[in-house]
Structure formats: C-alpha cells, structure tokens
Design a protein around this motif. Structure first.
Motif, PDB file in Angstrom:
ATOM      1  N   LYS A  95     -40.977 -18.032  17.681  1.00 50.59           N
ATOM      2  CA  LYS A  95     -40.735 -18.795  18.906  1.00 50.59           C
ATOM      3  C   LYS A  95     -39.995 -20.095  18.596  1.00 50.59           C
ATOM      4  O   LYS A  95     -39.000 -20.443  19.262  1.00 50.59           O
ATOM      5  N   ASN A 124     -45.403 -14.501  15.354  1.00 50.93           N
ATOM      6  CA  ASN A 124     -44.957 -14.707  16.739  1.00 50.93           C
ATOM      7  C   ASN A 124     -44.737 -16.184  17.032  1.00 50.93           C
ATOM      8  O   ASN A 124     -43.741 -16.563  17.663  1.00 50.93           O
ATOM      9  N   GLU A 125     -45.671 -17.015  16.567  1.00 47.19           N
ATOM     10  CA  GLU A 125     -45.527 -18.458  16.759  1.00 47.19           C
ATOM     11  C   GLU A 125     -44.307 -18.982  16.012  1.00 47.19           C
ATOM     12  O   GLU A 125     -43.534 -19.802  16.535  1.00 47.19           O
TER      13      GLU A 125
END
Length: 342
Positions: A300, A296-297
């Motif tokens: 992003k 997820n990081e």
C-alpha cells in the motif's frame, strides 16, 4: 538532579575525543551530565576520559566496560540514566553551542517524547560542511517546531527521518525497555524505531544541532565487511520482533522494507569472497520472511512512495508475494553474485 544525560559511546577514537568533549562542556545549557562509556578501547581514550573526569567531576562520569558493541553501551547507559532526557553524541561528532538548550526547550514546551533536529555533515578529508534536514525531503516535508502526535496520519512522516542518533533528544521512558543487540553495529536503528513506536509526541526542528562525521574509516557508513550485512539484518529482524509489543502503523513495515532495499544494494560494495557473500545474501532473506505477513501493508505504501522503475516494482511485488518470494530472491542473489564470480 540534572536535566539531560549525554551518552558518548567510545571505542578507539582518541583522535576525536577532546573536540567532542569540549563541544559538550561549552554548551550554553549547563544542567547535564556526560556519561562517557569506554567500550573496551585499546588506544589512549581511557587516559583522556580520566583527565576530563578529574577536571569536571560534577559534569563528567567515566564508565568502563568490556567490549560489547554500540548496543551494549546504549543498554548500560540508558539503564544508568537518572535524568528525564538523554541524547547521544558519538565521539567523532560534536554539538552546536546552543544544541542542548534548543532541543531541551522544545521538548519541555511540547512535552515531546523525542525531539529531532537537523544536522550538518562534515568530512574527514576536507573542511566542507553540508546542511542536512535529517529526513528524506524527496518523500515529505516536516514542519519545523511542530508536534507530530502518534494518533494522526502525519505521524507516519516521522518514519522518513534518518534513524541515526545525531541531534535527537529522547525521554528515557520511551527507550528504557528496549533490549539492544550486542556485538553488532547499526543498533541506533533499534533506538529510533522502537522509541518511535513507544512515543506519543515527536517534535521536529530544522535547526542543525549536531555535526556528523560521515566518512571516518571504521564507522558504519564506511564498513564494507561481510559482517556488516549480518549486523544490519540482525538489527532489523530484532526491531520487528520487539515491535510485536506495540501496534505499529502500517507505514512502519514499509520503511523496514525500504531498509531491506538499502541493505541489498550495499552488497555490491561488500569486500568478501564468493562463499561468504553468498551466505550473507541468504541471511538477508530472513528479513523478507519476517516481512511477508505485512506484505499488504507494505505494498500500500510502496505504491504511494516508491520511486523505483517498472521492472524493479514488479520484482518487489513478487518478492512480497509468498508464492513467488523465494524464487524471486534467488534471481536477485544470482545477479548480485556476478561481481564475486569474476
């Protein structure tokens, strides 16, 4: 006590040593000691080192060890370092006359843990000299003579810096606890990324302080052996492992993923047979497995910074999806191996 330790890792580089050593001894800043670390060289490097140690006993320390690779040299030299700061000068490179004074004055003025300068690229086969900002200007613009604090979003921009050791002055304290891998290359990545995580302040200058020989036969930039793939992946896996002792900003994981993309691209130029290249590609996936918890990081920042085309972006999203990751990588491997099946 001296102010700076200059670490020179040496392995079979007699051709370049005198120019390197002379550039250090000719610095306009004299408050330093040179640790010339011979990593089991088989050429005449030892004789050249002994000559300089004899002629400059107060500034030059010759250190001999069995061959253990670049990381073992850094481990030993940093552990022996008695100064607040150290810098690495690879033996086929050399420094500008005012490199140490410029970097040291910036470090003291700012109390920075890492002071990063620009550099020049030089070449084995011609006299060209190319200026390099020492970071990827396509993604950010670093402000010269400016402090970047670890508790700010601007600190993320430092992750676009080239992790090579050239023109970087470190406080010993930010690197002293790193456990370097031995018998592999690319361990300079461990020094930069783990010191970055440990640092509170980093300062950048656009003054070029070092000359970097980029195309010497046998260095990591020109290494096309299959073992280079294993070394690269091993180093980044270990960076992730040791990073657990810190609290990395999310951008850190995105930059490690971009390193994966660089490594997978290098497979195309590796010199090996089908079986050994196939096994090396399988090992590359271990880095993806270690990055999946941070998908997820990564995504992003991938969305913000990646310049990949649409199909490549879709493939990378699938690669970072636990459900589809292995299947996607099998497809990537199949395409890479076409070259070697011929």
């Amino acid at each position: 006590m001296k102010k700076i330790t200059i670490i020179v890792p040496i392995y079979n580089v007699e051709k370049y040593l005198r120019k390197c050593f002379d550039s250090l001894l000719n610095q306009d800043f004299k408050d330093f000691v040179i640790y010339a670390v011979n990593d089991g060289s088989l050429d005449n490097s030892k004789e050249i080192m002994e000559e300089y140690a004899l002629n400059y006993p107060d500034m030059f320390k010759a250190i001999y060890k069995e061959n253990g690779g670049y990381g073992s040299v850094l481990q030993l030299a940093i552990s022996m370092c008695e100064t607040e700061y150290f810098i690495i000068c690879d033996p086929d490179d050399y420094l500008e006359k005012d490199a140490l004074s410029h970097l040291y004055n910036l470090a003291v003025y700012s109390d920075a843990d890492i002071t990063i300068g620009a550099k020049y690229f030089i070449y084995e086969d011609n006299n060209d000299v190319d200026y390099d900002f020492a970071y990827n200007t396509a993604f950010t613009t670093l402000k010269t003579n400016t402090v970047y604090n670890s508790n700010t979003t601007q600190y993320e921009d430092i992750l676009f810096v080239d992790p090579s050791p050239h023109s970087k002055l470190y406080k010993k304290d930010v690197a002293k606890d790193i456990k370097f891998l031995t018998k592999v290359g690319y361990t300079d990545n461990m020094l930069f990324y783990l010191s970055y995580l440990n640092a509170k302040k980093i300062i950048y200058t656009d003054k070029a302080c070092a000359y970097y020989l980029v195309n010497r036969k046998g260095n990591t930039m020109t290494d096309v052996r299959v073992k280079a793939i294993y070394a690269h992946i091993s180093v980044f896996n270990e960076i992730l492992n040791q990073a657990k002792s810190y609290t990395p900003n999310p951008m850190f994981y995105y930059r490690i993923f971009e390193s994966y993309k660089f490594i997978i691209e290098q497979v195309k130029r590796v010199d090996g047979d089908l079986l050994e290249v196939s096994e090396a590609i399988d090992f590359i996936y271990s880095l993806i497995e270690n990055l999946l918890p941070y998908s997820n990081e990564i995504l992003k920042y991938y969305k913000k910074h990646s310049k990949s085309q649409i199909i490549e972006r879709f493939k990378d999203r699938m690669l970072l999806d636990k459900k589809y990751s292995k299947k996607t990588f099998r497809h990537i491997k199949k395409k890479l191996l076409k070259k070697y099946r011929g």
